[in-house]
Design a protein around this motif. Structure first.
Motif, PDB file in Angstrom:
ATOM      1  N   GLY A   1       0.807  -1.217   0.000  1.00  0.00           N
ATOM      2  CA  GLY A   1       0.000   0.000   0.000  1.00  0.00           C
ATOM      3  C   GLY A   1       0.837   1.262   0.000  1.00  0.00           C
ATOM      4  O   GLY A   1       0.523   2.233  -0.701  1.00  0.00           O
ATOM      5  N   PHE A   2       1.941   1.260   0.772  1.00  0.00           N
ATOM      6  CA  PHE A   2       2.824   2.422   0.790  1.00  0.00           C
ATOM      7  C   PHE A   2       3.354   2.732  -0.618  1.00  0.00           C
ATOM      8  O   PHE A   2       3.441   3.889  -1.022  1.00  0.00           O
ATOM      9  N   THR A   3       3.725   1.686  -1.347  1.00  0.00           N
ATOM     10  CA  THR A   3       4.289   1.881  -2.691  1.00  0.00           C
ATOM     11  C   THR A   3       3.205   2.208  -3.704  1.00  0.00           C
ATOM     12  O   THR A   3       3.375   3.095  -4.549  1.00  0.00           O
ATOM     13  N   ALA A   4       2.072   1.492  -3.642  1.00  0.00           N
ATOM     14  CA  ALA A   4       0.993   1.720  -4.606  1.00  0.00           C
ATOM     15  C   ALA A   4       0.411   3.125  -4.480  1.00  0.00           C
ATOM     16  O   ALA A   4      -0.137   3.659  -5.450  1.00  0.00           O
ATOM     17  N   GLY A   5       0.531   3.728  -3.306  1.00  0.00           N
ATOM     18  CA  GLY A   5       0.018   5.085  -3.143  1.00  0.00           C
ATOM     19  C   GLY A   5       0.654   6.064  -4.121  1.00  0.00           C
ATOM     20  O   GLY A   5      -0.001   7.003  -4.580  1.00  0.00           O
TER      21      GLY A   5
ATOM     22  N   VAL B   1      11.288   3.299  -3.648  1.00  0.00           N
ATOM     23  CA  VAL B   1      10.539   2.810  -2.487  1.00  0.00           C
ATOM     24  C   VAL B   1      10.331   1.299  -2.580  1.00  0.00           C
ATOM     25  O   VAL B   1      10.461   0.570  -1.596  1.00  0.00           O
ATOM     26  N   GLY B   2      10.009   0.810  -3.789  1.00  0.00           N
ATOM     27  CA  GLY B   2       9.836  -0.626  -3.974  1.00  0.00           C
ATOM     28  C   GLY B   2      11.097  -1.404  -3.666  1.00  0.00           C
ATOM     29  O   GLY B   2      11.055  -2.484  -3.058  1.00  0.00           O
ATOM     30  N   LEU B   3      12.245  -0.864  -4.069  1.00  0.00           N
ATOM     31  CA  LEU B   3      13.520  -1.527  -3.782  1.00  0.00           C
ATOM     32  C   LEU B   3      13.745  -1.646  -2.285  1.00  0.00           C
ATOM     33  O   LEU B   3      14.202  -2.684  -1.790  1.00  0.00           O
ATOM     34  N   PHE B   4      13.424  -0.608  -1.547  1.00  0.00           N
ATOM     35  CA  PHE B   4      13.602  -0.635  -0.094  1.00  0.00           C
ATOM     36  C   PHE B   4      12.698  -1.689   0.547  1.00  0.00           C
ATOM     37  O   PHE B   4      13.135  -2.467   1.406  1.00  0.00           O
TER      38      PHE B   4
END
Length: 511
Positions: free
Chosen positions: A83-87, A280-283
């Motif tokens: 959810g954090f990334t999809a935002g 962000v996805g990499l993290f």
């Protein structure tokens, strides 16, 4: 709670604090105008702005909180990083470029430019301060928790260090200064997450790969999907409501939105978002490793240690000696940087609103707009208030206040931004009442859940209050739309010119 690798960790935290202050001093030399302090002169490149957004977005809740949730509740908590990334994908598709084209400094600036209403601006200012303060609290809390774990010192010491370093770095040069700082901090955080994760997986391989479900205190239920948030009822509803809050709440976070005003144009804003999704996805690919390894090697946490401490406790548990001490120092430094970077972004966003809105009456009497001096005063206020609250109110987990912030953000600014950007019939009354109703409902539900008022309710009412976004967001949209349709005379007079400015490419507007 016993101290863990105290002096190496203190040294690593000291180093990252000095790096933060050093880079801030460099930014001070490049900050000369009010625009530099508020929006970095609107000249930040897309890759560097993406790194800065990643630096401030990946907070203590990301570095420590997600691993703690996964450790405690299992794979269901993977929806948090999703959810954090999809935002940011929602932000890219719906509002990124129009926000930049609006030419605003802050979210209330955008609201007033779109609705031509001081009333809507004021209510937006109130919710920016509320959301920013809620998000600031867990950063201070996490800073105190880190010091408590690695040194054994009282939590208030870590909290005051976070507050002082953030205040010093932001006062140095405002947005231009902090942009350099947060870009560097992202790569520090990624390194502090990646190096220990890779090394610990090598250690795990050498130990014969013990199962994360083995050992005392572990159960096979931990590996079951849709098992509920800690065994609570209606797991499917809780999951989808959480996703709604995370995906739609990102666009309303004040410290994220202000970043888009620093891009050169709308095209750069879109490119920035694409870079952010990748960074962000990499993290978040690395975060779950600490939870999985923690379930294998830390079946029972030390007395008084919350789940968020798993990434800090794990290295010495898996590799006692110099290797574990070194990895602990790296993780502690990365986690502390996460507190600093997010708190810095929040201070900038809330400080800008305080300077332009809460100091408005004083500035009008002086016959001028907010300048650098006023901005610096506002920054002190923006940091001092959450710090004072943190001394008397502690969150149960660092993710709790963050969850409230996302719920309130998705229920207030998401309807305002989406309808403000794409629906010309949005009226002043519709925007005001939709924002107010969504904010009151979501904030009231979240605070009721945190205060324990839901303990004696039946399963469905408790689930609805603990995860309110699934119903507060539709209600906020509905109120905004229905009131706007009922008040067509309250549609702003210059809506057509405003919509053209939001959607027309910069080259066409110049022509």
């Amino acid at each position: 709670m016993p101290a863990v690798a105290a002096w190496p960790s203190v040294l690593s935290i000291t180093v990252v604090c000095l790096v933060t202050l050093g880079v801030s001093a460099l930014g001070l030399k490049l900050s000369h105008t009010t625009s530099d302090f508020f929006v970095a002169g609107r000249g930040v490149s897309a890759p560097w702005n993406a790194a800065a957004i990643g630096g401030e977005y990946l907070s203590a809740a990301s570095f420590l909180g997600v691993a703690g949730l996964l450790y405690l509740y299992g794979p269901d908590m993977l929806w948090f990083p999703v959810g954090f990334t999809a935002g940011f994908l929602v932000l890219l598709v719906l509002v990124a470029a129009p926000l930049r084209r609006s030419g605003a400094y802050t979210l209330p600036d955008f609201a007033e430019a779109r609705l031509e209403s001081r009333q809507v601006r004021r209510i937006c200012s109130v919710f920016v301060v509320i959301i920013g303060s809620l998000y600031m609290l867990p950063q201070l809390e996490a800073g105190g928790l880190i010091f408590q774990v690695v040194v054994g010192a009282p939590k208030w010491i870590g909290e005051i260090i976070v507050a002082v370093v953030v205040l010093a770095s932001v006062l140095a040069g405002g947005m231009r200064s902090i942009t350099f700082v947060q870009g560097v901090q992202y790569w520090i955080k990624l390194t502090a997450m990646a190096v220990p994760a890779i090394v610990l997986f090598i250690v795990w391989q050498s130990h014969g790969q013990p199962s994360p479900a083995s050992g005392p205190g572990h159960t096979t239920e931990w590996q079951i999907f849709l098992g509920g948030f800690g065994g609570r009822e209606h797991p499917a509803y809780q999951t989808y409501s959480t996703l709604i809050a995370l995906c739609l709440g990102t666009m309303g976070l004040p410290h994220i939105l202000v970043r888009y005003y620093t891009n050169r144009d709308g095209r750069a804003a879109r490119r920035t978002t694409v870079f952010v999704i990748a960074l962000v996805g990499l993290f978040y690919v690395l975060t779950p490793s600490f939870a999985v390894l923690g379930r294998a090697y830390l079946p029972v946490l030390p007395p008084g240690a919350p789940p968020e401490t798993v990434p800090i406790l794990l290295p010495l548990t898996m590799a006692p000696g110099p290797l574990g001490t070194t990895l602990t120092a790296i993780v502690a430094a990365g986690a502390f940087v996460a507190c600093l970077s997010t708190a810095s972004g929040l201070a900038i966003a809330v400080g800008g609103v305080v300077a332009q809105d809460l100091l408005e009456a004083r500035l009008r009497r002086l016959g001028r707009f907010a300048g650098v001096h006023d901005f610096r005063i506002a920054l002190v206020v923006a940091i001092a208030i959450p710090y004072a609250v943190s001394l008397v109110v502690t969150t149960a987990r660092v993710t709790d206040a963050v969850a409230i912030a996302f719920a309130v953000s998705s229920s207030t600014f998401c309807p305002l931004l989406v309808l403000g950007v794409w629906w010309r019939r949005l009226s002043i009354a519709g925007a005001f009442w939709g924002t107010l109703v969504g904010g009151v409902l979501s904030l009231g539900a979240a605070l009721a859940a945190l205060s324990g008022l839901t303990a004696h309710l039946s399963s469905w009412p408790r689930a609805l209050i603990e995860q309110p976004a699934a119903w507060t967001v539709p209600i906020a949209f509905a109120v905004t739309i229905f009131v706007s349709l009922a008040t067509p005379r309250k549609v702003p007079e210059h809506v057509d010119q405003t919509m053209f400015r939001l959607h027309a490419p910069e080259a066409l507007r110049r022509t």
